[in-house]
Design a protein around this motif. Sequence first.
Motif, PDB file in Angstrom:
ATOM      1  N   PRO A 341       7.141  82.402-129.458  1.00 35.28           N
ATOM      2  CA  PRO A 341       7.510  80.987-129.293  1.00 35.28           C
ATOM      3  C   PRO A 341       6.493  80.031-129.900  1.00 35.28           C
ATOM      4  O   PRO A 341       6.841  78.899-130.233  1.00 35.28           O
ATOM      5  CB  PRO A 341       7.591  80.830-127.769  1.00 35.28           C
ATOM      6  CG  PRO A 341       7.844  82.193-127.243  1.00 35.28           C
ATOM      7  CD  PRO A 341       7.131  83.129-128.175  1.00 35.28           C
ATOM      8  N   ALA A 342       5.245  80.478-130.023  1.00 31.56           N
ATOM      9  CA  ALA A 342       4.216  79.605-130.584  1.00 31.56           C
ATOM     10  C   ALA A 342       4.572  79.149-131.993  1.00 31.56           C
ATOM     11  O   ALA A 342       4.245  78.025-132.390  1.00 31.56           O
ATOM     12  CB  ALA A 342       2.867  80.325-130.597  1.00 31.56           C
ATOM     13  N   PHE A 343       5.239  79.999-132.775  1.00 30.50           N
ATOM     14  CA  PHE A 343       5.601  79.619-134.140  1.00 30.50           C
ATOM     15  C   PHE A 343       6.680  78.539-134.137  1.00 30.50           C
ATOM     16  O   PHE A 343       6.676  77.644-134.987  1.00 30.50           O
ATOM     17  CB  PHE A 343       6.062  80.840-134.934  1.00 30.50           C
ATOM     18  CG  PHE A 343       4.989  81.879-135.107  1.00 30.50           C
ATOM     19  CD1 PHE A 343       3.697  81.522-135.446  1.00 30.50           C
ATOM     20  CD2 PHE A 343       5.270  83.229-134.915  1.00 30.50           C
ATOM     21  CE1 PHE A 343       2.701  82.477-135.598  1.00 30.50           C
ATOM     22  CE2 PHE A 343       4.284  84.187-135.061  1.00 30.50           C
ATOM     23  CZ  PHE A 343       2.998  83.815-135.405  1.00 30.50           C
ATOM     24  N   ALA A 344       7.607  78.608-133.192  1.00 27.44           N
ATOM     25  CA  ALA A 344       8.629  77.565-133.080  1.00 27.44           C
ATOM     26  C   ALA A 344       7.996  76.231-132.708  1.00 27.44           C
ATOM     27  O   ALA A 344       8.344  75.183-133.264  1.00 27.44           O
ATOM     28  CB  ALA A 344       9.681  77.962-132.040  1.00 27.44           C
ATOM     29  N   ILE A 345       7.050  76.260-131.771  1.00 31.01           N
ATOM     30  CA  ILE A 345       6.383  75.040-131.353  1.00 31.01           C
ATOM     31  C   ILE A 345       5.516  74.489-132.483  1.00 31.01           C
ATOM     32  O   ILE A 345       5.450  73.274-132.701  1.00 31.01           O
ATOM     33  CB  ILE A 345       5.533  75.293-130.092  1.00 31.01           C
ATOM     34  CG1 ILE A 345       6.448  75.740-128.939  1.00 31.01           C
ATOM     35  CG2 ILE A 345       4.772  74.038-129.695  1.00 31.01           C
ATOM     36  CD1 ILE A 345       7.575  74.773-128.609  1.00 31.01           C
ATOM     37  N   GLU A 346       4.862  75.368-133.237  1.00 32.99           N
ATOM     38  CA  GLU A 346       4.073  74.916-134.380  1.00 32.99           C
ATOM     39  C   GLU A 346       4.961  74.211-135.400  1.00 32.99           C
ATOM     40  O   GLU A 346       4.622  73.125-135.907  1.00 32.99           O
ATOM     41  CB  GLU A 346       3.365  76.091-135.043  1.00 32.99           C
ATOM     42  CG  GLU A 346       2.531  75.692-136.251  1.00 32.99           C
ATOM     43  CD  GLU A 346       2.030  76.873-137.069  1.00 32.99           C
ATOM     44  OE1 GLU A 346       1.425  76.632-138.132  1.00 32.99           O
ATOM     45  OE2 GLU A 346       2.244  78.038-136.651  1.00 32.99           O
ATOM     46  N   ALA A 347       6.100  74.820-135.725  1.00 32.27           N
ATOM     47  CA  ALA A 347       7.013  74.225-136.702  1.00 32.27           C
ATOM     48  C   ALA A 347       7.528  72.876-136.212  1.00 32.27           C
ATOM     49  O   ALA A 347       7.572  71.896-136.972  1.00 32.27           O
ATOM     50  CB  ALA A 347       8.178  75.171-136.973  1.00 32.27           C
ATOM     51  N   ALA A 348       7.914  72.807-134.942  1.00 34.81           N
ATOM     52  CA  ALA A 348       8.416  71.555-134.387  1.00 34.81           C
ATOM     53  C   ALA A 348       7.334  70.486-134.380  1.00 34.81           C
ATOM     54  O   ALA A 348       7.595  69.315-134.704  1.00 34.81           O
ATOM     55  CB  ALA A 348       8.940  71.786-132.972  1.00 34.81           C
ATOM     56  N   THR A 349       6.108  70.873-134.022  1.00 32.88           N
ATOM     57  CA  THR A 349       5.001  69.922-133.973  1.00 32.88           C
ATOM     58  C   THR A 349       4.751  69.312-135.340  1.00 32.88           C
ATOM     59  O   THR A 349       4.580  68.090-135.480  1.00 32.88           O
ATOM     60  CB  THR A 349       3.723  70.620-133.464  1.00 32.88           C
ATOM     61  OG1 THR A 349       3.952  71.111-132.135  1.00 32.88           O
ATOM     62  CG2 THR A 349       2.541  69.658-133.444  1.00 32.88           C
ATOM     63  N   LYS A 350       4.738  70.142-136.363  1.00 33.33           N
ATOM     64  CA  LYS A 350       4.515  69.653-137.723  1.00 33.33           C
ATOM     65  C   LYS A 350       5.664  68.749-138.188  1.00 33.33           C
ATOM     66  O   LYS A 350       5.446  67.709-138.816  1.00 33.33           O
ATOM     67  CB  LYS A 350       4.362  70.831-138.682  1.00 33.33           C
ATOM     68  CG  LYS A 350       3.006  71.495-138.631  1.00 33.33           C
ATOM     69  CD  LYS A 350       1.962  70.574-139.214  1.00 33.33           C
ATOM     70  CE  LYS A 350       0.671  71.326-139.472  1.00 33.33           C
ATOM     71  NZ  LYS A 350      -0.292  70.496-140.212  1.00 33.33           N
ATOM     72  N   LEU A 351       6.888  69.156-137.900  1.00 28.74           N
ATOM     73  CA  LEU A 351       8.045  68.382-138.328  1.00 28.74           C
ATOM     74  C   LEU A 351       8.067  67.020-137.642  1.00 28.74           C
ATOM     75  O   LEU A 351       8.293  65.989-138.288  1.00 28.74           O
ATOM     76  CB  LEU A 351       9.330  69.159-138.012  1.00 28.74           C
ATOM     77  CG  LEU A 351      10.662  68.483-138.366  1.00 28.74           C
ATOM     78  CD1 LEU A 351      10.705  68.091-139.838  1.00 28.74           C
ATOM     79  CD2 LEU A 351      11.829  69.413-138.035  1.00 28.74           C
ATOM     80  N   VAL A 352       7.828  66.999-136.345  1.00 21.53           N
ATOM     81  CA  VAL A 352       7.865  65.737-135.596  1.00 21.53           C
ATOM     82  C   VAL A 352       6.710  64.827-136.024  1.00 21.53           C
ATOM     83  O   VAL A 352       6.899  63.627-136.238  1.00 21.53           O
ATOM     84  CB  VAL A 352       7.815  66.009-134.078  1.00 21.53           C
ATOM     85  CG1 VAL A 352       7.646  64.714-133.300  1.00 21.53           C
ATOM     86  CG2 VAL A 352       9.089  66.734-133.629  1.00 21.53           C
ATOM     87  N   ALA A 353       5.519  65.395-136.162  1.00 21.15           N
ATOM     88  CA  ALA A 353       4.353  64.577-136.510  1.00 21.15           C
ATOM     89  C   ALA A 353       4.477  63.955-137.897  1.00 21.15           C
ATOM     90  O   ALA A 353       3.950  62.868-138.153  1.00 21.15           O
ATOM     91  CB  ALA A 353       3.084  65.418-136.429  1.00 21.15           C
ATOM     92  N   ASN A 354       5.197  64.628-138.808  1.00 27.98           N
ATOM     93  CA  ASN A 354       5.256  64.177-140.199  1.00 27.98           C
ATOM     94  C   ASN A 354       6.673  63.817-140.636  1.00 27.98           C
ATOM     95  O   ASN A 354       6.984  63.850-141.831  1.00 27.98           O
ATOM     96  CB  ASN A 354       4.694  65.268-141.113  1.00 27.98           C
ATOM     97  CG  ASN A 354       3.253  65.605-140.799  1.00 27.98           C
ATOM     98  OD1 ASN A 354       2.361  64.801-140.967  1.00 27.98           O
ATOM     99  ND2 ASN A 354       3.027  66.820-140.302  1.00 27.98           N
ATOM    100  N   HIS A 355       7.519  63.451-139.664  1.00 28.06           N
ATOM    101  CA  HIS A 355       8.935  63.273-139.994  1.00 28.06           C
ATOM    102  C   HIS A 355       9.175  62.167-141.021  1.00 28.06           C
ATOM    103  O   HIS A 355      10.085  62.284-141.852  1.00 28.06           O
ATOM    104  CB  HIS A 355       9.750  62.995-138.716  1.00 28.06           C
ATOM    105  CG  HIS A 355       9.451  61.692-138.051  1.00 28.06           C
ATOM    106  ND1 HIS A 355       8.460  61.567-137.094  1.00 28.06           N
ATOM    107  CD2 HIS A 355      10.004  60.455-138.198  1.00 28.06           C
ATOM    108  CE1 HIS A 355       8.428  60.307-136.663  1.00 28.06           C
ATOM    109  NE2 HIS A 355       9.332  59.618-137.326  1.00 28.06           N
ATOM    110  N   GLU A 356       8.382  61.120-141.021  1.00 29.45           N
ATOM    111  CA  GLU A 356       8.603  60.044-141.987  1.00 29.45           C
ATOM    112  C   GLU A 356       8.386  60.542-143.414  1.00 29.45           C
ATOM    113  O   GLU A 356       9.178  60.239-144.321  1.00 29.45           O
ATOM    114  CB  GLU A 356       7.678  58.868-141.679  1.00 29.45           C
ATOM    115  CG  GLU A 356       8.027  58.145-140.369  1.00 29.45           C
ATOM    116  CD  GLU A 356       7.102  56.967-140.110  1.00 29.45           C
ATOM    117  OE1 GLU A 356       6.137  56.778-140.902  1.00 29.45           O
ATOM    118  OE2 GLU A 356       7.331  56.246-139.120  1.00 29.45           O
ATOM    119  N   ALA A 357       7.311  61.318-143.623  1.00 24.85           N
ATOM    120  CA  ALA A 357       7.043  61.854-144.959  1.00 24.85           C
ATOM    121  C   ALA A 357       8.109  62.851-145.383  1.00 24.85           C
ATOM    122  O   ALA A 357       8.513  62.892-146.552  1.00 24.85           O
ATOM    123  CB  ALA A 357       5.663  62.513-144.985  1.00 24.85           C
ATOM    124  N   VAL A 358       8.587  63.664-144.437  1.00 27.86           N
ATOM    125  CA  VAL A 358       9.601  64.664-144.761  1.00 27.86           C
ATOM    126  C   VAL A 358      10.923  63.987-145.144  1.00 27.86           C
ATOM    127  O   VAL A 358      11.574  64.373-146.125  1.00 27.86           O
ATOM    128  CB  VAL A 358       9.820  65.620-143.568  1.00 27.86           C
ATOM    129  CG1 VAL A 358      10.896  66.643-143.894  1.00 27.86           C
ATOM    130  CG2 VAL A 358       8.519  66.324-143.208  1.00 27.86           C
TER     131      VAL A 358
END
Length: 456
Positions: A341-358
């Motif tokens: 589950p840590a990989f899912a949380i890592e992916a979500a954390t990165k996506l949410v933190a950088n959503h404007e750039a994405v």
Amino acid sequence: MALRNMMRILSLVLLISYAVSFASSASHRENVLKIFSATSDASAVSEKKIADTSLPPSWEELSAALDEHNTKNETPKVTLYRDTNGWCPFCERVWVALRAKGISYDETLVSLQNKPEWYKQLVPTTLVPAVLFHEEDDNVKQRRIVWESKDILHALDEAFPDTPRLMWDTPEFQEAQASFDELSSAGFQFLYAGRNGTLTDEDIEERRIKFQEQLDKLNDALEESKGPFRLGNDFSGMDAIMIPTLERWRFQLPVTAEVDILENRPHLQDWFSTIDSYAPYSHRVAGDRYSWTAVASQFMRYFGGGDDKPDVVAAIQRADAAAAKLSESFAEQAETIECDPAFAIEAATKLVANHEAVIKDCTQKGPLSQKHIPRASNEQVASQVLRCVASILVKSSEAALDAARTAPLFEITDTGEGALVARTVACRLCAPRDMSAPAAALLRGVLATVANRLDG
């Protein structure tokens, strides 16, 4: 020195040619959080914070839900200054060494294109990597800066004697280092022979043979050491030194030079199997096959010797075709990663933190790189789809792929545009620049699965 300069130039090209899609602000410092597996209680709290409605949760709601999963860092003992993209081979040596030694560290990412003045004043060479040691002597905090990757590796051994020693003062280590220098030199002489217009086909073939002979020597040396690492049972500085170059060659040379460095080299294959399962490397520092393949065509455009050369054009076409082929199986590739589950949380954390750039990247008109990848145009739809994906990762961190296949999807204004958003982000996602390779594989898998359902 010439070899080192060449490798630094290659790192700069990679930075220029592969535009950042998950980048945060210009003063970005990577969030090196320790992400633990989600407990049932934390998951329950997260679900309460993400209401089940027909619309995806807001970015603020997703961020609040992730707060339940992310834990505070240990106090860092050093600061690592490395390149923004995570492609610099010298930075990679130090990065994996820090993780192998279990040293808590902070990171400051330095743009190779536009190095800040404070960094130029801090590091006399102005090059990366550099490490700032946070030391205390008689309760007085002191700080010292060390640069040059091998000097840093030695300094880490001296500063942290209770951690596994990586740099050994032994004949075996020195011999291994000299042998790998010969391999690296032979490899670069062959790979960039095409830029030398004075070389004949026979000259280039001679360089190819020498390169293959040096690879055979490495395979034989790995057999003699009886592994699983380069010098025996333990990970050492030689493994840290070898990883960046061999990682790139393993994934890129089959498409750029039609050379498979693993073919008929079982001991080199065994070494890679060991490294691929070595968590300090594989759980954050490693790149992946798709990322290295996707960047290979840009790499060839800069260093292949010119688009007017038929062999260069053929290599670019092979690389783009191979990347496109890999993108067709993102969902299947995600099934092969470690279920954590840590990989899912890592992916979500990165996506949410950088959503404007994405969002900006996947809807950008006139992109600077990977121009062959279609972009979407509707930022509102992009936000909807990416919030849906982030919600799946947070609410179903233990079975994100299953949830992507079966969970009800939130209302998406334009499903066709939404599918394009998901596929574009999946193709633009790059490891280790944006996140660890396992997290990237999982996120690509969820994105591809959602895209297929939206296309329905």
